[in-house]
Design an enzyme around this catalytic site. Structure first.
Site, PDB file in Angstrom:
ATOM      1  CE  LYS A  26      -3.791  -0.187   2.225  1.00 24.07           C
ATOM      2  NZ  LYS A  26      -4.769  -0.334   3.322  1.00 24.07           N
ATOM      3  NE  ARG A  99      -6.980   3.951   4.703  1.00 20.99           N
ATOM      4  CZ  ARG A  99      -8.222   3.628   4.370  1.00 20.99           C
ATOM      5  NH1 ARG A  99      -8.539   2.355   4.234  1.00 20.99           N
ATOM      6  NH2 ARG A  99      -9.129   4.546   4.159  1.00 20.99           N
ATOM      7  N   GLY A 108      -8.266  -7.227   4.749  1.00 17.92           N
ATOM      8  CA  GLY A 108      -9.081  -7.303   5.953  1.00 17.92           C
ATOM      9  C   GLY A 108      -8.443  -8.019   7.126  1.00 17.92           C
ATOM     10  CG  MET A 110      -2.619  -7.146   9.518  1.00 15.43           C
ATOM     11  SD  MET A 110      -0.928  -6.700   9.113  1.00 15.43           S
ATOM     12  CE  MET A 110      -1.022  -6.455   7.350  1.00 15.43           C
ATOM     13  NE  ARG A 366      -6.048  -4.448  -2.793  1.00 14.33           N
ATOM     14  CZ  ARG A 366      -6.540  -4.574  -1.576  1.00 14.33           C
ATOM     15  NH1 ARG A 366      -5.726  -4.496  -0.531  1.00 14.33           N
ATOM     16  NH2 ARG A 366      -7.814  -4.800  -1.366  1.00 14.33           N
ATOM     17  CG  HIS A 484     -13.789 -10.078   4.503  1.00  8.28           C
ATOM     18  ND1 HIS A 484     -14.127 -11.352   4.912  1.00  8.28           N
ATOM     19  CD2 HIS A 484     -12.457  -9.942   4.748  1.00  8.28           C
ATOM     20  CE1 HIS A 484     -13.040 -11.939   5.388  1.00  8.28           C
ATOM     21  NE2 HIS A 484     -12.029 -11.111   5.311  1.00  8.28           N
ATOM     22  CB  SER A 798      12.041 -42.359 -16.517  1.00 12.30           C
ATOM     23  OG  SER A 798      10.948 -41.668 -15.962  1.00 12.30           O
ATOM     24  CB  CYS A 865       7.737 -41.561 -14.581  1.00 16.69           C
ATOM     25  SG  CYS A 865       8.779 -42.834 -13.859  1.00 16.69           S
ATOM     26  CE1 TYR A 885       9.597 -38.649 -19.220  1.00 16.99           C
ATOM     27  CE2 TYR A 885      11.411 -38.601 -20.796  1.00 16.99           C
ATOM     28  CZ  TYR A 885      10.632 -39.277 -19.864  1.00 16.99           C
ATOM     29  OH  TYR A 885      10.898 -40.605 -19.588  1.00 16.99           O
TER      30      TYR A 885
END
Length: 934
Positions: A26, A99, A108, A110, A366, A484, A798, A865, A885
């Site tokens: 903020k 704030r 919400g 804090m 934000r 909220h 693998s 795998c 992969y």
């Protein structure tokens, strides 16, 4: 002197948007909006106290650095100069808000205190200045409610009984006053009513908390600052951080900002808006507002807000006048600002604004939280708009957000006949069914017991966060799309419906009433969070079809253009293989023929397997294998055919033999009769198969070495199937994988058998070549250490990370549940090593094996795998190792595609930051990867 306070406002700022760690999200954004040369927006002036002070506060028994007080006083004087008012003044008083602001958004969780600085001395001055005594007393009663709750109760560590908190008590006094006056809305109370309420509030505060409400403005502001810092370690904030994985040592900043008022009359308003719709990603300005209100009214859901424009209209607010209609000039200004902010931040913006007597003020911006559908659509759209690159786009969607698009939805047939009992605002996506619960605690308890619930509330508040997380979905009677419940659910991708006015909730009796019908705790309901519809009962769910979601398809196609690591699927049936292809798998990384011995139509192949296991001579065993042969061929053929030329890695049989010995005497007799032996002889043979530790027993390659005919049968089945499909004009590429190898000599032994059978099948079928490769699963630590020697006999590896983890830790994966939760809770292990690759142990084995092999053959094919193939952290690690992969369950293939793309994009992004325009990011990343492999 250390700098603990950063000023913003008046077109200038000490900080900027890049200082999130110090100023919090903020504070950094306020500085950016106020001071950046391309923005300089109308931001009420203020100052930010840094997160360093929060750390100091907790390390020094809740005391402040000695320099802080003077820095705050200096900053307050600067704010006074910018705004033209003075804090605590009896002629032209300045009021401020206090704030929180952590570096990661915690909506919400804090504390906030508004209207700080209102006292018996400043109230007359503000009335004289504004000529609006109703506004002043409304602001004062709000200050008393918030301050007594946040500072005097919670900040003092007082934990009241349920519904007995000071705020609840003051709300009841206010409700009584409205009832006495015959009104329903706060805005209908007169100035005299509000003045009386403020007096009653202060009496109750003294009775309940034992101290007078503070009447000194500086005591109020320091009380607010301390309460915000204390709220960092409040229960709901701690719970939220655990859920979101936010570190406890980050701390919060505190923002002290000049108050601007949306509750000064009909020319004032407050609202929350988004530059794009956070619920579906629609690229249109979206939001809600309230006339004559303060910001808490919108977020708390106390009043159902109106839409800012037609795009924000819904069934529930379509009759309300929009901001665009009521204040067209200010709406136009707000519209231009949100466009500018989105272009500046290159992301969807969540903005808070206040209109004070016809002047627009920006209170916050934000990057907005969004659900999965919205996140995917925004990423695709922004990439198409050239606002962001495709690498940035794939980083905008989290694996959990993508998972939302893959979750089951309500069956269309079930939805057609279901009884609709209520409708609300579609705040969270998807569908969920569960039993009704009315408290956060009950939802948590039910989840611990494995029960599905829907949390039903009049409205949620931050204290409900654990229950909201535990429940399958959330349903509220009040609140809008920016309340909220909506904000939190959207951030989690949780199914949620808000503002469902048809329901009446009685938490005390644990009942919900809709149109005269009462629903009790424990009754089933089903929510369609995408449409905002509540159904009676438990409805059937169906799996989604990925091909039907064009936005998802476009996004995953973009991922494929970015990723380097290929993604395969673990599939045991043709049906699984088809599903894997639909989800974008580039092959099968693990095909186990053992599936034919379980479930539907397994009786005949299982009987043949049991005969083979119980055989005592080569002749008996070969006869049983001949019976098993056609079933093995059938299983392999369907999958090879479904994959249409994509590689299919077929693991040779690896069954713990004792598991397949029948326990019932009738089944034992059938096998013994078929072998022509007595039941006693069968039991004697079965007893010999018993192993103390089957995990490390006679299985995998060991079976093929002891009984070469088992290897021969499987190789023949693979090559004959491949030959048949090739003759039909189809493409096939089988990969033969030998399991449970610890020595290159084992691999060589099995390879010789496979090569011999291959040549026999070529001659038998009259064809010149069948494309295939031969390799092994690395699942034993010794195999990883001896990888370079193994590579001399193999064409691919693998990693079987499930067993490799099991053998490395000495944990039985079937029994680890008894103590693993304790290990994680006590910080002994940070992650479940069977879910996320243990980089420090198992990962080092993998890294060593790969470096040894790639030193000999840089093009050697390597994959994994185990279950880790679908875990994003593990996929990123595999990318870093330069593997070929990963393979995972079909359902998690899209997650692995995204994780692979994100791993590549992070490398590209890092390159983009450091190349200073000299080299293209993609080219630099690829060059780096090539150098690393060399």
């Amino acid at each position: 002197m250390p700098k603990y306070v950063y000023l913003f406002g008046g077109g200038k700022a000490d900080g900027n948007g890049g200082m999130r760690n110090l100023l919090g999200g903020k504070g950094a954004n306020l500085a950016e909006m106020a001071g950046h040369k391309d923005l300089k927006l109308p931001v009420p002036p203020g100052f930010t106290i840094t997160t360093e002070v929060c750390s100091y506060y907790y390390k020094n028994k809740k005391k402040y650095p000695p320099e802080l007080k003077k820095q705050v006083e200096t900053a307050m004087k600067s704010v006074e100069k910018i705004i033209g008012k003075k804090f605590g003044d009896t002629v032209n008083p300045l009021l401020v808000s206090v704030r929180s602001g952590a570096r990661s958004s915690m909506p919400g969780m804090m504390e906030t205190v508004l209207n700080v600085g209102l006292t018996t001395k400043t109230i007359p001055a503000l009335i004289a200045k504004t000529n609006n005594d109703r506004f002043v007393y409304d602001a004062y009663r709000r200050l008393i409610m918030m301050y007594s709750d946040v500072v005097m109760e919670k900040g003092a560590g007082i934990e009241p009984a349920d519904e007995q908190g000071i705020r609840k008590q003051l709300e009841r006094i206010m409700a009584e006053k409205k009832s006495e006056k015959g009104v329903t809305q706060d805005t209908e109370l007169t100035s005299e009513d509000l003045k009386e309420l403020a007096a009653l509030f202060k009496i109750r505060v003294k009775e309940v908390l034992g101290v007078e409400f503070p009447d000194d403005p500086f005591e109020q502001v320091w009380g607010g600052i301390s309460a915000v810092f204390s709220s960092w370690n409040g229960k709901r904030a701690v719970d939220y951080r655990k859920i979101e994985g936010i570190p406890d040592d980050w701390g919060t900043a505190v923002n002290v900002q000049s108050m601007v008022f949306g509750n000064m009359g009909e020319e004032s308003a407050t609202g929350v808006a988004f530059s794009r719709n956070p619920g579906n990603g629609d690229p249109r300005f979206y939001g809600e507002y309230l006339v004559n209100a303060q910001g808490e009214d919108v977020v708390a859901g106390i009043r159902t807000p109106a839409p800012i424009n037609d795009a924000a209209k819904s069934e529930h607010n379509r009759d309300e006048r929009t901001l665009e209609e009521t204040m067209p000039k200010l709406y136009k200004e707000l519209f231009a600002i949100q466009k500018k902010l989105e272009k500046h931040y290159k992301d969807m913006q969540d903005i808070e604004f206040t209109i004070e007597e016809g002047k627009l003020w920006m209170l916050q911006c934000r990057n907005g939280k969004r659900n999965g559908q919205a996140a995917v659509k925004m990423a695709v759209d922004m990439a198409k708009e050239k606002l962001i690159s495709k690498e940035e786009a794939v980083l905008r969607v989290s694996p959990s957000q993508l998972m939302e698009l893959l979750l089951p939805i309500i069956s269309a047939n079930a939805e057609k006949t279901a009884r609709v009992i209520a409708k609300g605002l579609p705040a969270g996506p998807g569908a969920a069914a569960g039993r009704i619960v009315f408290s956060s605690e009950d939802a948590v308890q039910a989840a611990a017991e494995g029960r599905q619930t829907i949390l039903v509330r009049e409205e949620t508040n931050p204290e409900d966060v654990k229950g909201m997380r535990a429940a399958q979905a959330i349903l509220t009677a009040r609140g809008g799309m920016t309340s909220h419940a909506a904000l939190v659910a959207r951030g989690w991708g949780k199914c949620c419906i808000v503002g469902c006015a048809a329901i009446s909730v009685d938490a005390a009796t644990k009942t919900m009433t809709i149109d005269g019908k009462t629903y009790n705790e424990g009754d089933w309901i089903t929510l369609n969070g995408t449409k905002g519809i509540v159904y009676e009962g438990k409805l059937d769910m169906v799996d989604i079809e990925p091909s039907e979601n064009t936005v998802l398809f476009d996004f995953l196609s973009m991922c494929d253009k970015v990723k380097v690591l290929k993604v395969r699927a673990n599939a045991d049936t043709p049906e699984d293989a088809k599903k894997a292809r639909a989800f974008g798998a580039e092959g099968i990384g693990l095909f186990r023929t053992e599936h034919m011995f379980y479930g539907e139509n397994s009786e005949k192949p299982l009987f043949a397997l049991r005969k083979m296991i119980a055989s005592d001579t080569v002749e008996e065993r070969k006869a049983a294998l001949n019976e098993l042969f056609p079933y093995v061929k059938e299983a392999i053929k369907g999958t090879l055919e479904a994959m249409d030329g994509c590689p299919v890695t077929i693991r040779f049989l690896d069954p713990p033999l004792h598991e397949f010995i029948p326990r019932e005497e009738s089944a034992q007799k059938l096998v013994s009769d078929s072998l022509g032996i007595t039941i006693e002889e069968f039991k004697s043979r079965a007893e010999k198969l018993h192993e103390t530790n089957p995990m490390m027993g006679h299985r995998g390659a060991r079976l093929g070495i002891t009984y070469p005919e088992i290897t021969e049968m499987q190789a023949r089945a693979i090559f004959e199937v491949a030959a048949e499909l090739l003759k039909e004009g189809k493409k096939v590429f089988p990969e033969i994988m030998i399991p449970v190898i610890c020595s290159a000599n084992e691999l060589k032994h099995q390879k010789n058998i496979v090569k011999r059978v291959y040549n026999e099948v070529l001659q038998q079928e009259g064809i010149k070549k069948i494309g295939y490769s031969f390799g092994t699963m690395i699942e034993i630590p010794r195999a990883a250490i001896r990888a370079s020697r193994m590579a001399e006999e193999a064409e691919f590896f693998s990693f079987g990370t499930n067993d490799l983890t099991q053998m490395s830790f000495g944990f039985s994966r079937d029994d680890v549940g008894a103590f693993l939760s304790d290990y994680r809770e006590k910080g002994i292990l940070l992650d479940d090593p069977f879910q996320t690759i243990d980089i420090e142990g198992v990962g080092r084995l993998m890294k060593y094996a790969i470096s040894e092999v790639r030193a000999i053959n840089p093009a050697f094919k390597i994959g994994i795998c185990g279950e880790h193939g679908g875990d994003p952290k593990s996929v990123e690690f595999c990318h870093q190792l330069g593997m070929t992969y990963v393979s995972c369950s079909p359902f998690r293939v899209p997650i692995a595609r995204l994780a692979s793309a994100q791993a590549a994009a992070k490398g590209i992004s890092a390159g983009a930051k450091s190349n200073k325009g000299k080299t293209k990011p993609a080219a630099k990343a690829k060059a780096a990867a090539k150098a690393k492999r060399k």
